[in-house]
Design an enzyme around this catalytic site. Sequence first.
Site, PDB file in Angstrom:
ATOM      1  N   LYS A 198      30.246  41.636  91.679  1.00 20.04           N
ATOM      2  CA  LYS A 198      30.086  41.994  93.085  1.00 20.04           C
ATOM      3  C   LYS A 198      28.692  42.528  93.394  1.00 20.04           C
ATOM      4  O   LYS A 198      27.975  43.017  92.528  1.00 20.04           O
ATOM      5  CB  LYS A 198      31.212  42.939  93.510  1.00 20.04           C
TER       6      LYS A 198
ATOM      7  N   ARG B 202      40.373  42.622  87.337  1.00 24.78           N
ATOM      8  CA  ARG B 202      40.251  41.219  87.755  1.00 24.78           C
ATOM      9  C   ARG B 202      38.819  40.776  87.525  1.00 24.78           C
ATOM     10  O   ARG B 202      37.899  41.348  88.116  1.00 24.78           O
ATOM     11  CB  ARG B 202      40.628  41.120  89.234  1.00 24.78           C
TER      12      ARG B 202
END
Length: 288
Positions: free
Chosen positions: A208, A259
């Site tokens: 991210k 995840r």
Amino acid sequence: MTVVMGIVNVTPDSFSDGGRFFAQDAAIAHGLALRAAGADLLDIGGESTRPGAERVAPSVEQERVLPVIRALAAEGAAVSIDTMNAATAAAAVAAGATIVNDVSGGLADPGMLTAVAGTGAEFVVGHWRGPSSDMYARAEYGDVIREVVTELSGRLEAAAVAGIAPSRVILDPGIGFGKRGDQNWSVLRGLPRILGIGPRVLVGTSRKRFLAETLLPTVLGAQRGTQPPTLDDVSEERRDLATAVTSALAAREGVWGVRVHDVGATRDALRIAQAWEGDRRWTATPSR
Ligand code: PMM
């Protein structure tokens, strides 16, 4: 041991060649490779939730993901469906998924909670404040962790009212969703408070933007010519290493699962962190 959820995107733009069948075959092969690398669960998604992403029609989303779910479930893989659409969630469970992963926590589709309740599937409830097309407009917080805890608790209650017991719920603070760089670090720092709500917790930091922002000063030396480096200069490999670190630290806090894209790197990080811990903590969380 912490559950590792491997990410399988079935979006034409995830594969250079485009094309539905090509994307599906590639996604199935990728899912099997992630399983071989140690993924406990495969998270199949047919709609990008990247900042600025536009929505995809549920029929298109289902055309993309259902054959992939069927194929991976037939191989014995545990599969979750990453969707904000109730119809896709129900069809995915019928195709073999056992977990519905909704980054919007049931807010994007008013039919989601009832649909999930009826399937008997487990339900990942993400913290979300609105569509990815303009998610940063909603990144206004007084006390980010307090607000995330309050809002997630509200979704947990709504799920219970719809017939989804807390034991079927997995809470996710929604890293990167309606949160800017520092706000994500505040949320991760506040993980014990999210764990304190009660249900299992899943965390997704993989590749991210906030990780790349944090690493950016370290690529200064590698800049070419006179151009200052941009986030694109923080390579996927470096984002994966950063993800392995955040995932191991989240596991140490006691989350149920992480995840990730690079399952191998995170598996190694979890194994090393667990060796450090010894028998002290982390007595196995049952992966159900
Ligand atoms: N992040 C993305 C997509 N799905 N699901 C859960 N439960 N948690 C997340 O943090 C999450 C998610 C966006 O990342 P990607 O586009 O790289 O998959």
